[in-house]
Design an enzyme around this catalytic site. Structure first.
Site, PDB file in Angstrom:
ATOM      1  N   ASP A 286      65.853  46.099  41.316  1.00 42.11           N
ATOM      2  CA  ASP A 286      67.356  45.723  41.131  1.00 42.11           C
ATOM      3  C   ASP A 286      68.434  46.467  41.408  1.00 42.11           C
ATOM      4  O   ASP A 286      69.364  46.273  41.857  1.00 42.11           O
ATOM      5  CB  ASP A 286      67.103  45.775  39.369  1.00 42.11           C
ATOM      6  CG  ASP A 286      66.080  44.988  38.902  1.00 42.11           C
ATOM      7  OD1 ASP A 286      66.090  43.772  39.033  1.00 42.11           O
ATOM      8  OD2 ASP A 286      65.019  45.712  38.146  1.00 42.11           O
TER       9      ASP A 286
ATOM     10  N   HIS B  60      64.205  45.191  33.119  1.00 43.79           N
ATOM     11  CA  HIS B  60      63.889  44.392  34.119  1.00 43.79           C
ATOM     12  C   HIS B  60      63.829  43.082  33.810  1.00 43.79           C
ATOM     13  O   HIS B  60      62.738  42.402  33.893  1.00 43.79           O
ATOM     14  CB  HIS B  60      62.704  45.051  34.982  1.00 43.79           C
ATOM     15  CG  HIS B  60      62.403  44.084  36.087  1.00 43.79           C
ATOM     16  ND1 HIS B  60      62.884  44.051  37.362  1.00 43.79           N
ATOM     17  CD2 HIS B  60      61.158  43.421  36.837  1.00 43.79           C
ATOM     18  CE1 HIS B  60      62.626  43.218  38.333  1.00 43.79           C
ATOM     19  NE2 HIS B  60      61.479  42.796  37.706  1.00 43.79           N
TER      20      HIS B  60
HETATM   21  P1  NAD Z   1      49.551  38.543  42.724  1.00 43.74           P
HETATM   22  O1  NAD Z   1      48.964  37.677  41.870  1.00 43.74           O
HETATM   23  O2  NAD Z   1      49.633  38.416  44.144  1.00 43.74           O
HETATM   24  O3  NAD Z   1      48.357  40.059  42.635  1.00 43.74           O
HETATM   25  C1  NAD Z   1      48.079  40.407  41.249  1.00 43.74           C
HETATM   26  C2  NAD Z   1      46.769  41.086  41.470  1.00 43.74           C
HETATM   27  O4  NAD Z   1      46.405  41.550  40.351  1.00 43.74           O
HETATM   28  C3  NAD Z   1      45.770  40.156  41.941  1.00 43.74           C
HETATM   29  O5  NAD Z   1      44.886  40.471  42.897  1.00 43.74           O
HETATM   30  C4  NAD Z   1      45.108  39.909  40.565  1.00 43.74           C
HETATM   31  O6  NAD Z   1      43.593  39.908  40.655  1.00 43.74           O
HETATM   32  C5  NAD Z   1      45.212  41.648  40.188  1.00 43.74           C
HETATM   33  N1  NAD Z   1      44.893  41.596  38.589  1.00 43.74           N
HETATM   34  C6  NAD Z   1      44.910  40.765  37.525  1.00 43.74           C
HETATM   35  N2  NAD Z   1      44.471  41.251  36.477  1.00 43.74           N
HETATM   36  C7  NAD Z   1      44.042  42.895  36.829  1.00 43.74           C
HETATM   37  C8  NAD Z   1      43.623  44.042  36.151  1.00 43.74           C
HETATM   38  N3  NAD Z   1      43.264  44.029  34.700  1.00 43.74           N
HETATM   39  N4  NAD Z   1      43.119  44.893  36.613  1.00 43.74           N
HETATM   40  C9  NAD Z   1      43.567  44.998  37.996  1.00 43.74           C
HETATM   41  N5  NAD Z   1      44.083  43.985  38.890  1.00 43.74           N
HETATM   42  C10 NAD Z   1      44.491  42.966  38.412  1.00 43.74           C
HETATM   43  O7  NAD Z   1      50.860  39.179  42.109  1.00 43.74           O
HETATM   44  P2  NAD Z   1      52.059  40.135  42.902  1.00 43.74           P
HETATM   45  O8  NAD Z   1      53.029  39.145  43.661  1.00 43.74           O
HETATM   46  O9  NAD Z   1      51.418  41.179  43.441  1.00 43.74           O
HETATM   47  O10 NAD Z   1      52.730  40.723  41.577  1.00 43.74           O
HETATM   48  C11 NAD Z   1      52.168  41.649  40.543  1.00 43.74           C
HETATM   49  C12 NAD Z   1      53.111  41.684  39.511  1.00 43.74           C
HETATM   50  O11 NAD Z   1      54.096  42.403  39.701  1.00 43.74           O
HETATM   51  C13 NAD Z   1      53.480  40.305  38.697  1.00 43.74           C
HETATM   52  O12 NAD Z   1      53.256  40.731  37.486  1.00 43.74           O
HETATM   53  C14 NAD Z   1      54.958  40.342  39.184  1.00 43.74           C
HETATM   54  O13 NAD Z   1      55.336  39.451  38.305  1.00 43.74           O
HETATM   55  C15 NAD Z   1      55.310  41.723  39.125  1.00 43.74           C
HETATM   56  N6  NAD Z   1      56.485  42.259  39.889  1.00 43.74           N
HETATM   57  C16 NAD Z   1      57.125  42.912  39.466  1.00 43.74           C
HETATM   58  C17 NAD Z   1      58.587  43.731  40.030  1.00 43.74           C
HETATM   59  C18 NAD Z   1      59.244  44.591  39.520  1.00 43.74           C
HETATM   60  O14 NAD Z   1      60.349  44.919  40.056  1.00 43.74           O
HETATM   61  N7  NAD Z   1      59.001  45.007  38.481  1.00 43.74           N
HETATM   62  C19 NAD Z   1      58.557  42.936  41.368  1.00 43.74           C
HETATM   63  C20 NAD Z   1      57.753  41.955  41.711  1.00 43.74           C
HETATM   64  C21 NAD Z   1      56.719  41.505  41.115  1.00 43.74           C
HETATM   65  C1  LMR Z   2      61.426  40.418  40.989  1.00 47.04           C
HETATM   66  O1  LMR Z   2      62.298  40.921  40.316  1.00 47.04           O
HETATM   67  O2  LMR Z   2      61.549  39.843  41.907  1.00 47.04           O
HETATM   68  C2  LMR Z   2      59.951  40.314  40.172  1.00 47.04           C
HETATM   69  O3  LMR Z   2      60.354  40.854  38.758  1.00 47.04           O
HETATM   70  C3  LMR Z   2      59.406  39.290  40.048  1.00 47.04           C
HETATM   71  C4  LMR Z   2      60.217  38.254  39.108  1.00 47.04           C
HETATM   72  O4  LMR Z   2      59.207  37.517  38.342  1.00 47.04           O
HETATM   73  O5  LMR Z   2      61.131  37.924  39.118  1.00 47.04           O
END
Ligand code: NAD
Ligand code: LMR
Length: 337
Positions: free
Chosen positions: A164, A192
């Site tokens: 952010d 967030h």
């Molecule tokens: P993705 O689905 O591509 O990958 C997630 C991975 O986590 C998968 O491989 C899945 O098998 C694994 N997983 C699920 N449960 C698990 C567990 N108990 N232990 C270990 N691994 C596990 O998703 P992504 O695009 O990589 O996003 C991951 C997370 O990050 C999501 O919750 C998304 O919303 C979040 N995210 C947060 C931010 C932020 O700024 N805070 C930004 C982007 C994404």
């Molecule tokens: C983001 O900010 O891009 C991530 O937290 C993914 C989402 O769900 O917005």
């Protein structure tokens, strides 16, 4: 000839290691973007059992990058192996949201992952471990993780709001016609989520004519209080709408920025935003994981920046995002009970 003395490897855990964020993140960490190009690494990659085949491919690719810092790669689906003696935990693994969802809609699906991983941190990790939670809803997942790891100091837990911050910096820089690196001290307060408060009241921009407060460089209250806020608050949703998947490259970059600045410190007079355990600063309820401006030091410590002036507009935004975090915390605690 000068001998370069390499330090002992540090052990870095990435969860969700077979997922899309990890695919960008692992390469950056492995080549030294976070801990520096002289710090050897042991990379521990956790994912769930059905993803072990995919993870094997990620391990092959990491090996084929032939990077000098990576001394060992440990792929696993066993939390006892994954959390053993780790120095840093990047907790990415969780379900991402789809179009039309808010991040808190993921709470029921994801919070138990962080309850289990909090217990594993408590049992297996070094007490000095530094934790960043990325899986959404990140602040509340971090709070649950911290609660179930009582042997680890609360200040070692954080959630990612650096994405952010980076988004906000980019918006201001683009508006002023300068680079993102020319914008300093933008603050993300709170969650967030779409209630976060991106605040430029203490930010400066380095213009060709010299540095200026952002509020003077952009003399447009309507833009700064409405359009700018909405754009940053809704950026994650905008990426999902366009990509049909949530942000990954920019999320991985933000994780690297967050951990690098926590590990190495930032220059005096500058600060970065991290969601950390509130000590009551700025009237934020103690114990919430709330995004604050923090000044980090090279010994991996940080302090919430004190004494910033908060006007009535900022106060109402900071309170609104706190109210959402209280609601999320109460729901999460009932899910985990
Ligand atoms: P993705 O689905 O591509 O990958 C997630 C991975 O986590 C998968 O491989 C899945 O098998 C694994 N997983 C699920 N449960 C698990 C567990 N108990 N232990 C270990 N691994 C596990 O998703 P992504 O695009 O990589 O996003 C991951 C997370 O990050 C999501 O919750 C998304 O919303 C979040 N995210 C947060 C931010 C932020 O700024 N805070 C930004 C982007 C994404
Ligand atoms: C983001 O900010 O891009 C991530 O937290 C993914 C989402 O769900 O917005």
């Amino acid at each position: 000839r000068v001998a370069i003395i390499m330090s002992d490897p540090i052990k870095v855990l990435v969860t969700g290691a077979a997922g899309q964020i990890a695919y960008s993140l692992l390469f950056s960490v492995a080549k030294g973007d976070v801990f520096g190009t002289k710090q050897p690494l042991i990379l521990v990659l956790l994912d769930i059992e059905p993803m072990m085949g995919v993870l094997e491919g990620v391990v092959m690719e990491l090996a084929d990058c032939a990077l000098p810092l990576v001394k060992e790669i440990i792929p696993t689906s066993d939390v006892g192996v994954a959390f053993k003696d780790i120095d840093v935990a990047m907790l990415v693994g969780a379900m991402p949201r789809r179009e039309g969802m808010e991040r808190k809609d993921l709470l029921a699906a994801n919070v138990k992952i962080f309850q289990a991983q909090g217990k594993a941190l408590n049992e297996f990790a070094k007490k000095t471990v530094k934790v960043v939670v990325v899986g959404n809803p990140a602040n509340t997942n971090a709070l649950i993780c911290m609660k179930y790891a009582p042997n680890i100091p609360p200040e070692n837990f954080s959630a990612l709001t650096r994405l952010d911050q980076n988004r906000a910096q980019h918006q201001i820089a683009a508006r002023c016609g300068v680079g993102s690196q020319d914008v300093k001290n933008v603050i993300i307060w709170g969650n967030h989520s779409s209630t976060q408060f991106p605040d430029v009241a203490h930010a400066t921009v380095n213009l060709p004519t010299g540095p200026k407060p952002v509020r003077e460089a952009i003399d447009n209250d309507v833009y700064l209080k409405e359009d700018f806020l909405k754009t940053v608050q809704q950026r994650g949703a905008a990426v999902i709408k366009a990509r049909k998947m949530s942000s990954a490259m920019s999320a991985a970059k933000a994780i690297c920025d967050h951990v690098r600045d926590w590990w190495n410190g930032v220059p005096d007079g500058t600060f970065v935003s991290m969601a950390v355990c509130s000590d009551g600063s700025y009237g934020v309820e103690k114990g919430l994981i709330y995004s604050f401006p923090v000044a980090t030091k090279p010994d991996h410590s940080y302090q919430i920046v004190q004494g910033l002036s908060i006007d009535d507009f900022a106060r109402s935004k900071m309170d609104a995002t706190m109210a959402e975090l209280i609601e999320e915390r109460d729901t999460a605690l009932s899910v985990c009970a």
